[in-house]
Scaffold this motif. Structure first.
Motif, mmCIF file in Angstrom:
data_model
loop_
_atom_site.group_PDB
_atom_site.id
_atom_site.type_symbol
_atom_site.label_atom_id
_atom_site.label_comp_id
_atom_site.label_asym_id
_atom_site.label_seq_id
_atom_site.Cartn_x
_atom_site.Cartn_y
_atom_site.Cartn_z
ATOM 1 N N ARG A 47 22.119 13.131 61.296
ATOM 2 C CA ARG A 47 21.943 14.669 62.388
ATOM 3 C C ARG A 47 23.410 13.100 63.616
ATOM 4 O O ARG A 47 23.376 12.272 63.364
ATOM 5 N N LEU A 48 24.507 13.882 63.502
ATOM 6 C CA LEU A 48 25.912 13.331 64.209
ATOM 7 C C LEU A 48 25.961 14.070 65.328
ATOM 8 O O LEU A 48 25.777 15.769 65.485
ATOM 9 N N PRO A 49 25.763 13.498 66.802
ATOM 10 C CA PRO A 49 26.268 13.989 67.248
ATOM 11 C C PRO A 49 27.431 14.961 67.761
ATOM 12 O O PRO A 49 28.554 13.916 67.355
ATOM 13 N N PHE A 50 27.836 15.607 68.250
ATOM 14 C CA PHE A 50 29.162 17.164 68.355
ATOM 15 C C PHE A 50 29.833 15.697 68.849
ATOM 16 O O PHE A 50 29.803 15.212 70.150
ATOM 17 N N GLY A 51 31.405 15.106 68.608
ATOM 18 C CA GLY A 51 32.378 14.939 68.629
ATOM 19 C C GLY A 51 32.208 13.337 67.764
ATOM 20 O O GLY A 51 33.397 12.669 67.859
ATOM 21 N N HIS A 52 30.799 13.254 67.416
ATOM 22 C CA HIS A 52 31.109 11.807 66.609
ATOM 23 C C HIS A 52 32.642 11.434 65.788
ATOM 24 O O HIS A 52 32.711 12.243 65.243
ATOM 25 N N PRO A 53 32.850 10.341 65.843
ATOM 26 C CA PRO A 53 34.707 9.893 65.363
ATOM 27 C C PRO A 53 34.173 10.368 64.072
ATOM 28 O O PRO A 53 35.478 10.317 63.132
ATOM 29 N N SER A 54 32.843 10.638 63.271
ATOM 30 C CA SER A 54 33.440 10.137 61.712
ATOM 31 C C SER A 54 33.053 11.701 61.655
ATOM 32 O O SER A 54 33.475 12.173 59.728
ATOM 33 N N VAL A 93 24.753 17.155 58.414
ATOM 34 C CA VAL A 93 25.174 16.567 56.597
ATOM 35 C C VAL A 93 24.352 16.050 55.941
ATOM 36 O O VAL A 93 23.376 15.070 56.137
ATOM 37 N N ALA A 94 24.392 16.747 55.261
ATOM 38 C CA ALA A 94 23.759 17.402 54.314
ATOM 39 C C ALA A 94 23.949 16.129 53.017
ATOM 40 O O ALA A 94 25.388 16.262 52.647
ATOM 41 N N THR A 95 23.686 14.587 52.596
ATOM 42 C CA THR A 95 23.816 13.970 51.612
ATOM 43 C C THR A 95 22.974 13.514 50.492
ATOM 44 O O THR A 95 21.822 14.231 50.352
ATOM 45 N N GLU A 96 23.467 13.616 49.359
ATOM 46 C CA GLU A 96 22.623 12.831 47.992
ATOM 47 C C GLU A 96 22.774 11.953 47.590
ATOM 48 O O GLU A 96 23.912 11.573 47.623
ATOM 49 N N THR A 97 21.944 10.841 47.646
ATOM 50 C CA THR A 97 22.611 9.542 46.915
ATOM 51 C C THR A 97 22.574 9.816 45.468
ATOM 52 O O THR A 97 22.082 10.972 44.485
ATOM 53 N N VAL A 153 28.690 14.095 50.121
ATOM 54 C CA VAL A 153 28.434 15.023 51.038
ATOM 55 C C VAL A 153 27.572 16.569 50.762
ATOM 56 O O VAL A 153 29.032 16.688 49.600
ATOM 57 N N THR A 154 26.684 16.905 50.342
ATOM 58 C CA THR A 154 26.910 18.245 50.404
ATOM 59 C C THR A 154 26.633 19.426 50.798
ATOM 60 O O THR A 154 26.813 20.286 50.729
ATOM 61 N N ASP A 155 26.816 18.800 51.820
ATOM 62 C CA ASP A 155 26.987 20.288 52.612
ATOM 63 C C ASP A 155 27.080 19.752 54.433
ATOM 64 O O ASP A 155 26.525 18.488 55.129
ATOM 65 N N ILE A 156 28.060 20.429 55.571
ATOM 66 C CA ILE A 156 27.749 20.245 57.350
ATOM 67 C C ILE A 156 27.269 21.232 57.584
ATOM 68 O O ILE A 156 28.245 23.018 57.533
ATOM 69 N N THR A 157 26.824 21.738 58.995
ATOM 70 C CA THR A 157 26.623 22.045 59.323
ATOM 71 C C THR A 157 26.638 22.033 60.964
ATOM 72 O O THR A 157 25.886 21.088 61.623
ATOM 73 N N PHE A 158 27.387 23.008 61.794
ATOM 74 C CA PHE A 158 27.386 22.610 63.113
ATOM 75 C C PHE A 158 26.167 23.383 63.666
ATOM 76 O O PHE A 158 26.043 24.548 63.795
ATOM 77 N N LEU A 159 25.657 22.670 64.205
ATOM 78 C CA LEU A 159 24.460 23.135 65.794
ATOM 79 C C LEU A 159 24.670 22.828 66.548
ATOM 80 O O LEU A 159 23.504 22.333 67.189
#
Length: 71
Positions: free
Chosen positions: A41-48, A28-32, A16-22
């Motif tokens: 992009r996760l819906p707000f409230g997602h358990p992860s 969630v920005a990631t790098e392999t 995980v390189t960044d997390i931005t609440f929209l």
């Protein structure tokens, strides 16, 4: 899918390189391991969401029929 524990089979390892609440979503920005950026992009409230932090190793997975690829 994003798995904070990276536990499911066939997961793509990433960091995980960044997390931005929209508002209603969280980006969630990631790098392999190869340096490829992958946006999740996760819906707000997602358990992860509550288990994610910058610098954390995660596992990524997806249903190919649901993927959107941009160059």
């Amino acid at each position: 899918r994003i798995d904070p524990a990276g536990a499911y089979g066939g997961a793509i390892p990433a960091v995980v390189t960044d997390i931005t609440f929209l508002g209603s979503n969280v980006h969630v920005a990631t790098e392999t391991e190869t340096g490829a950026p992958v946006s999740v992009r996760l819906p707000f409230g997602h358990p992860s969401i509550s288990a994610l932090a910058r610098g954390q190793k995660v596992g990524l997975g997806f249903d190919p029929a649901e993927a959107h690829v941009f160059s």
